[in-house]
Design a protein around this motif. Structure first.
Motif, PDB file in Angstrom:
ATOM      1  N   ASP A  70       0.884  -1.163   0.000  1.00 62.48           N
ATOM      2  CA  ASP A  70       0.000   0.000   0.000  1.00 62.48           C
ATOM      3  C   ASP A  70       0.925   1.218   0.000  1.00 62.48           C
ATOM      4  O   ASP A  70       1.602   1.492   1.001  1.00 62.48           O
ATOM      5  CB  ASP A  70      -0.888   0.025   1.243  1.00 62.48           C
ATOM      6  CG  ASP A  70      -1.955  -1.064   1.238  1.00 62.48           C
ATOM      7  OD1 ASP A  70      -2.210  -1.652   0.173  1.00 62.48           O
ATOM      8  OD2 ASP A  70      -2.530  -1.321   2.313  1.00 62.48           O
ATOM      9  N   HIS A  71       0.960   1.929  -1.109  1.00 63.77           N
ATOM     10  CA  HIS A  71       1.880   3.058  -1.261  1.00 63.77           C
ATOM     11  C   HIS A  71       1.355   4.239  -0.452  1.00 63.77           C
ATOM     12  O   HIS A  71       0.297   4.799  -0.752  1.00 63.77           O
ATOM     13  CB  HIS A  71       2.003   3.419  -2.741  1.00 63.77           C
ATOM     14  CG  HIS A  71       3.004   4.487  -3.033  1.00 63.77           C
ATOM     15  ND1 HIS A  71       4.278   4.474  -2.519  1.00 63.77           N
ATOM     16  CD2 HIS A  71       2.914   5.614  -3.798  1.00 63.77           C
ATOM     17  CE1 HIS A  71       4.938   5.540  -2.959  1.00 63.77           C
ATOM     18  NE2 HIS A  71       4.131   6.248  -3.727  1.00 63.77           N
ATOM     19  N   ALA A  72       2.091   4.605   0.599  1.00 62.61           N
ATOM     20  CA  ALA A  72       1.617   5.597   1.562  1.00 62.61           C
ATOM     21  C   ALA A  72       1.938   7.012   1.104  1.00 62.61           C
ATOM     22  O   ALA A  72       3.097   7.347   0.842  1.00 62.61           O
ATOM     23  CB  ALA A  72       2.250   5.334   2.928  1.00 62.61           C
ATOM     24  N   VAL A 118      -4.886  -0.526  -9.400  1.00 63.31           N
ATOM     25  CA  VAL A 118      -4.385   0.057  -8.155  1.00 63.31           C
ATOM     26  C   VAL A 118      -5.580   0.624  -7.396  1.00 63.31           C
ATOM     27  O   VAL A 118      -6.288   1.500  -7.889  1.00 63.31           O
ATOM     28  CB  VAL A 118      -3.348   1.161  -8.427  1.00 63.31           C
ATOM     29  CG1 VAL A 118      -2.885   1.783  -7.108  1.00 63.31           C
ATOM     30  CG2 VAL A 118      -2.157   0.604  -9.198  1.00 63.31           C
ATOM     31  N   ARG A 119      -5.803   0.107  -6.211  1.00 59.87           N
ATOM     32  CA  ARG A 119      -6.979   0.483  -5.438  1.00 59.87           C
ATOM     33  C   ARG A 119      -6.733   1.779  -4.660  1.00 59.87           C
ATOM     34  O   ARG A 119      -5.589   2.108  -4.333  1.00 59.87           O
ATOM     35  CB  ARG A 119      -7.350  -0.654  -4.481  1.00 59.87           C
ATOM     36  CG  ARG A 119      -7.793  -1.915  -5.225  1.00 59.87           C
ATOM     37  CD  ARG A 119      -7.793  -3.146  -4.350  1.00 59.87           C
ATOM     38  NE  ARG A 119      -8.763  -3.082  -3.272  1.00 59.87           N
ATOM     39  CZ  ARG A 119     -10.043  -3.430  -3.381  1.00 59.87           C
ATOM     40  NH1 ARG A 119     -10.518  -3.857  -4.545  1.00 59.87           N
ATOM     41  NH2 ARG A 119     -10.859  -3.367  -2.342  1.00 59.87           N
ATOM     42  N   VAL A 120      -7.807   2.485  -4.373  1.00 62.44           N
ATOM     43  CA  VAL A 120      -7.714   3.733  -3.610  1.00 62.44           C
ATOM     44  C   VAL A 120      -8.105   3.446  -2.165  1.00 62.44           C
ATOM     45  O   VAL A 120      -9.210   2.972  -1.885  1.00 62.44           O
ATOM     46  CB  VAL A 120      -8.625   4.821  -4.201  1.00 62.44           C
ATOM     47  CG1 VAL A 120      -8.593   6.078  -3.323  1.00 62.44           C
ATOM     48  CG2 VAL A 120      -8.194   5.152  -5.625  1.00 62.44           C
ATOM     49  N   SER A 165      -2.347  -0.731  -3.636  1.00 63.55           N
ATOM     50  CA  SER A 165      -3.187   0.448  -3.432  1.00 63.55           C
ATOM     51  C   SER A 165      -2.327   1.656  -3.111  1.00 63.55           C
ATOM     52  O   SER A 165      -1.137   1.531  -2.805  1.00 63.55           O
ATOM     53  CB  SER A 165      -4.177   0.219  -2.277  1.00 63.55           C
ATOM     54  OG  SER A 165      -3.533   0.383  -1.024  1.00 63.55           O
ATOM     55  N   VAL A 166      -2.962   2.819  -3.164  1.00 65.23           N
ATOM     56  CA  VAL A 166      -2.413   4.009  -2.523  1.00 65.23           C
ATOM     57  C   VAL A 166      -3.173   4.214  -1.223  1.00 65.23           C
ATOM     58  O   VAL A 166      -4.369   3.923  -1.136  1.00 65.23           O
ATOM     59  CB  VAL A 166      -2.528   5.272  -3.402  1.00 65.23           C
ATOM     60  CG1 VAL A 166      -1.638   5.165  -4.619  1.00 65.23           C
ATOM     61  CG2 VAL A 166      -3.968   5.553  -3.797  1.00 65.23           C
ATOM     62  N   ARG A 168       0.062  -7.434   3.581  1.00 69.19           N
ATOM     63  CA  ARG A 168       0.234  -6.089   3.021  1.00 69.19           C
ATOM     64  C   ARG A 168       1.301  -5.355   3.826  1.00 69.19           C
ATOM     65  O   ARG A 168       1.482  -5.604   5.023  1.00 69.19           O
ATOM     66  CB  ARG A 168      -1.056  -5.270   3.077  1.00 69.19           C
ATOM     67  CG  ARG A 168      -2.148  -5.698   2.136  1.00 69.19           C
ATOM     68  CD  ARG A 168      -1.988  -5.162   0.714  1.00 69.19           C
ATOM     69  NE  ARG A 168      -3.184  -5.496  -0.048  1.00 69.19           N
ATOM     70  CZ  ARG A 168      -4.227  -4.691  -0.195  1.00 69.19           C
ATOM     71  NH1 ARG A 168      -4.213  -3.478   0.347  1.00 69.19           N
ATOM     72  NH2 ARG A 168      -5.277  -5.077  -0.882  1.00 69.19           N
ATOM     73  N   VAL A 169       1.933  -4.401   3.147  1.00 64.96           N
ATOM     74  CA  VAL A 169       2.932  -3.541   3.784  1.00 64.96           C
ATOM     75  C   VAL A 169       2.619  -2.102   3.401  1.00 64.96           C
ATOM     76  O   VAL A 169       2.506  -1.780   2.210  1.00 64.96           O
ATOM     77  CB  VAL A 169       4.356  -3.907   3.330  1.00 64.96           C
ATOM     78  CG1 VAL A 169       5.359  -2.865   3.811  1.00 64.96           C
ATOM     79  CG2 VAL A 169       4.737  -5.291   3.841  1.00 64.96           C
ATOM     80  N   GLY A 170       2.471  -1.246   4.395  1.00 60.57           N
ATOM     81  CA  GLY A 170       2.313   0.176   4.140  1.00 60.57           C
ATOM     82  C   GLY A 170       3.666   0.849   4.186  1.00 60.57           C
ATOM     83  O   GLY A 170       4.385   0.750   5.184  1.00 60.57           O
ATOM     84  N   THR A 171       4.031   1.524   3.105  1.00 64.38           N
ATOM     85  CA  THR A 171       5.342   2.166   3.055  1.00 64.38           C
ATOM     86  C   THR A 171       5.322   3.323   2.072  1.00 64.38           C
ATOM     87  O   THR A 171       4.586   3.296   1.078  1.00 64.38           O
ATOM     88  CB  THR A 171       6.444   1.165   2.655  1.00 64.38           C
ATOM     89  OG1 THR A 171       7.721   1.811   2.702  1.00 64.38           O
ATOM     90  CG2 THR A 171       6.204   0.585   1.269  1.00 64.38           C
TER      91      THR A 171
END
Length: 255
Positions: free
Chosen positions: A14-16, A61-63, A41-42, A220-223
């Motif tokens: 998940d692109h932070a 790519v999900r929002v 996702s973003v 998932r990884v938020g980064t």
């Protein structure tokens, strides 16, 4: 050198795009990075959902957005309203912060009711829910285990370690932050029920760190370090990355 499953790695991320100083230009750049690297996702601030939905339309790519961010202290009714607004603006993944004070008070009826109401709002709009524990603020494992049980009973999609902004003030007046530790990730993986996945957020900034949590079973990884991580995966596979790292401000936020 063996090739890494780069597309699979991208779909862990998940692109932070959550830094307080993030500009519209940086948001656009971040969404472009998300498309180039084909992430899951973003994860953006609520006001940006409409723009991100437009930028990412017709892609896979999900929002996603954050609710009660970053400290979870808003009234439950406001969190529910924020969730509904975000979903109607185009968000399909919701990362909510628990009311940390209520968790520390062990007011589990309040905590469970709030998560349930936000879960119901997500369900009504076809979005999935991730629940952020903010593990740096929770002093013992018992609270984290109880949150895992509450989230399992409700049936949320993910439990998540951190916001990326949970800095703890120490006795010396200095602020410290750990984020997604291996200990907390293993604890969460061990105590969620079937169907509830774990998201690691906070401090995952390198390919090696991503591979470690992937091997553990994190889904998932938020980064904000997406380009750093995936460019290294391309390099190790002997391939040319799709783009250079362009935004050092976003990459250095610490999320």
């Amino acid at each position: 050198m063996p090739s890494l499953p780069i597309l699979e790695l991208g779909k862990l991320i998940d692109h932070a795009l959550l830094h307080p100083t993030l500009t519209d230009a940086e948001l656009r750049d971040g969404c472009q990075q998300a498309l180039l690297y084909q992430v899951a996702s973003v994860c953006i601030k609520p006001y940006a959902v409409v723009l991100a939905s437009e930028l990412l339309a017709h892609s896979d790519v999900r929002v996603g957005t954050v609710i009660g961010f970053p400290h979870g202290g808003q009234a439950t009714s406001l969190k529910v309203a924020e969730t509904l607004q975000a979903c109607r603006d185009g968000a399909v993944e919701i990362d909510m912060v628990v009311n940390i004070g209520k968790v520390l008070s062990e007011d589990w009826d309040y905590v469970a009711n709030e998560i349930q109401l936000i879960y119901d709002a997500c369900e009504s709009e076809g979005a999935l829910l991730k629940v952020i524990f903010e593990t740096d603020f929770l002093p013992n494992d018992r609270l984290k285990i109880k949150l895992c049980q509450v989230c399992t009973d409700i049936g949320v999609a993910f439990v998540k370690t951190s916001t990326g902004f949970g800095f703890v003030k120490g006795p010396d007046g200095m602020y410290d932050y750990k984020g997604a530790t291996e200990h907390d990730l293993r604890l969460m993986l061990d105590h969620v029920g079937p169907g509830v996945r774990v998201k690691a957020s906070g401090g995952i900034r390198t390919l090696n760190e991503l591979l470690v949590v992937k091997e553990m079973g994190v889904a998932r990884v938020g980064t904000s370090s997406t380009a750093v991580i995936l460019n290294e995966a391309y390099r190790r596979s002997g391939m040319t990355p799709p783009t250079a790292i362009t935004n050092t401000t976003i990459e250095s936020t610490g999320y």
